[in-house]
Write a protein that holds these residues in place. Structure first.
Motif, PDB file in Angstrom:
ATOM      1  N   GLY A 118      24.647  46.365  23.551  1.00 34.45           N
ATOM      2  CA  GLY A 118      25.571  46.138  24.483  1.00 34.45           C
ATOM      3  C   GLY A 118      26.048  44.575  24.860  1.00 34.45           C
ATOM      4  N   ALA A 119      25.358  43.671  24.518  1.00 31.77           N
ATOM      5  CA  ALA A 119      25.696  42.512  24.848  1.00 31.77           C
ATOM      6  C   ALA A 119      26.658  42.054  23.602  1.00 31.77           C
ATOM      7  CB  ALA A 119      24.229  41.331  24.712  1.00 31.77           C
ATOM      8  N   GLN A 120      26.398  42.554  22.383  1.00 25.79           N
ATOM      9  CA  GLN A 120      27.291  42.184  21.335  1.00 25.79           C
ATOM     10  C   GLN A 120      28.620  42.838  21.600  1.00 25.79           C
ATOM     11  OE1 GLN A 120      25.673  42.010  17.274  1.00 25.79           O
ATOM     12  NE2 GLN A 120      23.988  43.059  18.239  1.00 25.79           N
ATOM     13  N   SER A 121      28.757  44.121  22.259  1.00 19.81           N
ATOM     14  CA  SER A 121      30.166  44.609  22.489  1.00 19.81           C
ATOM     15  C   SER A 121      30.691  43.563  23.464  1.00 19.81           C
ATOM     16  CB  SER A 121      29.761  46.080  22.885  1.00 19.81           C
ATOM     17  OG  SER A 121      29.280  46.840  21.833  1.00 19.81           O
ATOM     18  N   ALA A 122      30.000  43.332  24.548  1.00 22.90           N
ATOM     19  CA  ALA A 122      30.597  42.546  25.821  1.00 22.90           C
ATOM     20  C   ALA A 122      31.232  41.308  25.212  1.00 22.90           C
ATOM     21  CB  ALA A 122      29.593  42.478  26.896  1.00 22.90           C
ATOM     22  N   ALA A 123      30.530  40.658  24.398  1.00 31.01           N
ATOM     23  CA  ALA A 123      30.852  39.181  23.914  1.00 31.01           C
ATOM     24  C   ALA A 123      32.091  39.567  22.898  1.00 31.01           C
ATOM     25  CB  ALA A 123      29.673  38.653  22.942  1.00 31.01           C
ATOM     26  N   ALA A 124      32.153  40.606  22.170  1.00 30.40           N
ATOM     27  CA  ALA A 124      33.410  40.633  21.305  1.00 30.40           C
ATOM     28  C   ALA A 124      34.445  41.071  22.080  1.00 30.40           C
ATOM     29  CB  ALA A 124      33.181  41.968  20.355  1.00 30.40           C
ATOM     30  N   ASN A 125      34.403  41.935  23.153  1.00 26.69           N
ATOM     31  CA  ASN A 125      35.527  42.259  24.049  1.00 26.69           C
ATOM     32  C   ASN A 125      36.026  40.994  24.988  1.00 26.69           C
ATOM     33  OD1 ASN A 125      36.000  44.861  23.206  1.00 26.69           O
ATOM     34  ND2 ASN A 125      34.407  45.480  24.448  1.00 26.69           N
ATOM     35  N   TYR A 126      35.207  40.179  25.312  1.00 26.73           N
ATOM     36  CA  TYR A 126      35.312  39.263  26.340  1.00 26.73           C
ATOM     37  C   TYR A 126      35.923  38.009  25.239  1.00 26.73           C
ATOM     38  CZ  TYR A 126      32.194  41.224  29.806  1.00 26.73           C
ATOM     39  OH  TYR A 126      31.548  42.080  30.591  1.00 26.73           O
ATOM     40  N   SER A 127      35.857  37.971  24.084  1.00 29.12           N
ATOM     41  CA  SER A 127      36.479  36.927  23.314  1.00 29.12           C
ATOM     42  C   SER A 127      37.866  37.544  23.187  1.00 29.12           C
ATOM     43  CB  SER A 127      35.794  37.095  21.992  1.00 29.12           C
ATOM     44  OG  SER A 127      34.530  36.721  22.067  1.00 29.12           O
ATOM     45  N   VAL A 128      38.189  38.737  23.122  1.00 32.69           N
ATOM     46  CA  VAL A 128      39.557  39.387  22.968  1.00 32.69           C
ATOM     47  C   VAL A 128      40.311  38.861  24.268  1.00 32.69           C
ATOM     48  CG1 VAL A 128      41.050  41.171  22.913  1.00 32.69           C
ATOM     49  CG2 VAL A 128      39.284  41.161  21.295  1.00 32.69           C
ATOM     50  N   ALA A 129      39.787  38.989  25.387  1.00 34.27           N
ATOM     51  CA  ALA A 129      40.271  38.876  26.638  1.00 34.27           C
ATOM     52  C   ALA A 129      40.578  37.355  26.782  1.00 34.27           C
ATOM     53  CB  ALA A 129      39.671  39.478  27.740  1.00 34.27           C
ATOM     54  N   LEU A 130      39.688  36.430  26.712  1.00 33.73           N
ATOM     55  CA  LEU A 130      39.816  35.270  26.954  1.00 33.73           C
ATOM     56  C   LEU A 130      40.605  34.412  25.744  1.00 33.73           C
ATOM     57  CD1 LEU A 130      36.054  34.490  27.721  1.00 33.73           C
ATOM     58  CD2 LEU A 130      38.077  33.990  29.310  1.00 33.73           C
ATOM     59  N   GLY A 131      41.049  35.030  24.354  1.00 32.46           N
ATOM     60  CA  GLY A 131      41.839  34.598  23.804  1.00 32.46           C
ATOM     61  C   GLY A 131      43.319  35.217  23.872  1.00 32.46           C
ATOM     62  N   SER A 132      43.583  35.777  24.807  1.00 31.13           N
ATOM     63  CA  SER A 132      44.913  36.481  24.969  1.00 31.13           C
ATOM     64  C   SER A 132      46.015  35.681  25.610  1.00 31.13           C
ATOM     65  CB  SER A 132      44.605  37.611  25.849  1.00 31.13           C
ATOM     66  OG  SER A 132      44.643  37.438  27.158  1.00 31.13           O
ATOM     67  N   ASP A 133      47.219  36.097  25.621  1.00 22.26           N
ATOM     68  CA  ASP A 133      48.121  35.417  26.080  1.00 22.26           C
ATOM     69  C   ASP A 133      48.096  35.260  27.686  1.00 22.26           C
ATOM     70  OD1 ASP A 133      48.888  37.951  26.526  1.00 22.26           O
ATOM     71  OD2 ASP A 133      50.972  37.796  25.392  1.00 22.26           O
ATOM     72  N   GLY A 134      47.461  36.260  28.168  1.00 21.08           N
ATOM     73  CA  GLY A 134      47.184  36.316  29.667  1.00 21.08           C
ATOM     74  C   GLY A 134      46.496  35.028  30.211  1.00 21.08           C
ATOM     75  N   MET A 135      45.856  34.305  29.552  1.00 20.17           N
ATOM     76  CA  MET A 135      45.268  32.999  29.837  1.00 20.17           C
ATOM     77  C   MET A 135      46.032  31.982  30.205  1.00 20.17           C
ATOM     78  SD  MET A 135      41.929  33.307  30.210  1.00 20.17           S
ATOM     79  CE  MET A 135      41.260  31.830  30.029  1.00 20.17           C
ATOM     80  N   PHE A 136      47.503  32.177  29.756  1.00 17.87           N
ATOM     81  CA  PHE A 136      48.261  30.960  29.696  1.00 17.87           C
ATOM     82  C   PHE A 136      49.301  31.071  31.194  1.00 17.87           C
ATOM     83  CE2 PHE A 136      47.290  31.206  25.408  1.00 17.87           C
ATOM     84  CZ  PHE A 136      47.566  29.858  25.154  1.00 17.87           C
ATOM     85  N   GLN A 137      48.925  32.318  31.942  1.00 21.71           N
ATOM     86  CA  GLN A 137      49.838  32.406  33.495  1.00 21.71           C
ATOM     87  C   GLN A 137      48.567  32.527  34.223  1.00 21.71           C
ATOM     88  OE1 GLN A 137      52.765  35.392  33.344  1.00 21.71           O
ATOM     89  NE2 GLN A 137      53.141  35.072  31.267  1.00 21.71           N
ATOM     90  N   ALA A 138      48.817  31.848  35.694  1.00 21.08           N
ATOM     91  CA  ALA A 138      47.864  31.621  36.405  1.00 21.08           C
ATOM     92  C   ALA A 138      47.097  32.829  37.213  1.00 21.08           C
ATOM     93  CB  ALA A 138      48.147  30.849  37.787  1.00 21.08           C
ATOM     94  N   LYS A 139      47.893  33.836  37.491  1.00 23.92           N
ATOM     95  CA  LYS A 139      47.272  35.124  37.936  1.00 23.92           C
ATOM     96  C   LYS A 139      46.476  35.874  37.088  1.00 23.92           C
ATOM     97  CE  LYS A 139      48.242  39.408  40.409  1.00 23.92           C
ATOM     98  NZ  LYS A 139      47.316  40.094  39.895  1.00 23.92           N
ATOM     99  N   SER A 140      46.865  36.129  35.890  1.00 24.08           N
ATOM    100  CA  SER A 140      46.181  36.952  34.980  1.00 24.08           C
ATOM    101  C   SER A 140      44.963  36.160  34.498  1.00 24.08           C
ATOM    102  CB  SER A 140      47.186  37.243  33.774  1.00 24.08           C
ATOM    103  OG  SER A 140      47.855  36.438  33.065  1.00 24.08           O
TER     104      SER A 140
END
Length: 285
Positions: A118-140
């Motif tokens: 479960g921890a490896q699944s979380a780390a992989a999915n969280y990496s996807v989210a934190l490396g997405s273009d959503g990180m470049f806009q304040a709200k997302s």
């Protein structure tokens, strides 16, 4: 999107949790073969034509990279060979169901098992989210950070990220002040996990390394910052908080990076079409 030691948050910082960023080895296992295709001693020679000038800000995971210029094909070569003692890894999903649901608003998978899988699944999915273009806009960015981080660290992190994603920085990567791309161009920022491993585990905490490849740049015929790829390893320190794994701190290092293949570089139009036509994935095992 090179994520090397020069970005300032790996070893030598004040946060003791960042010590994992400079240790550990990651390797890939190819299904159905015992050969890694490169040879254990092969290290490519990097010529001046293949150097990438990078301008970037990294506060916790992936912020952004502005590519100033990129040369042609890698001139590296090396001795062939075969890797010994490597076993094929299974490709079919195994174990318990990796995730129960998704966070409202962000769509980030949440609800992981309280075990190493479960921890490896979380780390992989969280990496996807934190490396997405959503990180470049304040709200997302706020939605993403609050979803994947321990509430005890999320707000301070957002304060630091607000400074990192300054108007000057967004302009350096070719974006407007609000984080949007110029007309006619598509901004690409994607992280794709290749593999994960647990390097430390206690009752309520676990450290997971995620080997990733990433894409970043502006896609379109008039782009002066074309989409490029990189390889890097993220180290996430996770804690069991309110029934799920959450990040308490992270670090990253460059590589492992394979030898470049002989693929022809696509045109700006082809890349822009691919960005529009292919959605990203979440990853869980």
């Amino acid at each position: 999107m090179n994520h090397g030691d020069d970005h300032g948050y790996r070893t030598g910082g004040s946060d003791p949790d960042d010590s994992y960023g400079g240790t550990g080895q990651t390797r890939t296992r190819l299904p159905g073969t015992g050969d890694d295709g490169y040879g254990t001693a092969r290290r490519p020679v990097r010529t001046s034509r293949s150097l990438i000038t990078v301008v970037g800000v990294v506060v916790l995971l992936i912020a952004a990279i502005a590519f100033a210029n990129r040369g042609g094909d890698d001139g590296g070569d090396g001795d062939g060979g075969s890797a010994k003692g490597r076993e094929a890894a299974p490709t079919a999903p195994t174990g318990v169901k990796p995730v129960k649901g998704k966070a409202e608003g962000t769509g980030i998978p949440t609800g992981y098992a309280k075990d190493a899988q479960g921890a490896q699944s979380a780390a992989a999915n969280y990496s996807v989210a934190l490396g997405s273009d959503g990180m470049f806009q304040a709200k997302s960015r706020g939605d993403i950070v609050r979803t994947v981080h321990d509430p005890a660290v999320a707000e301070e992190l957002l304060t630091n990220l607000a400074k990192a994603y300054s108007t000057e920085f967004l302009g350096a990567v070719g974006l407007a002040q609000d984080g949007t791309a110029p007309d006619g161009l598509a901004f690409v920022s994607r992280t794709i996990p290749i593999g994960t491993k647990v390097t430390d585990q206690k009752d309520d905490t676990v450290t997971v390394e995620v080997w990733c490849t990433g894409l970043i740049g502006l896609a379109g015929p008039e782009s002066t910052k074309p989409v490029t790829s990189s390889y890097f390893t993220l180290t996430q320190n996770l804690k069991w908080v309110d029934g799920d794994w959450k990040i308490t701190s992270s670090s990253q290092k460059e590589g492992p990076t394979p030898v470049n293949g002989d693929n022809r570089a696509s045109t700006a139009e082809e890349i822009a079409s691919a960005v529009a036509g292919y959605g990203g994935f979440t990853h869980a095992r």
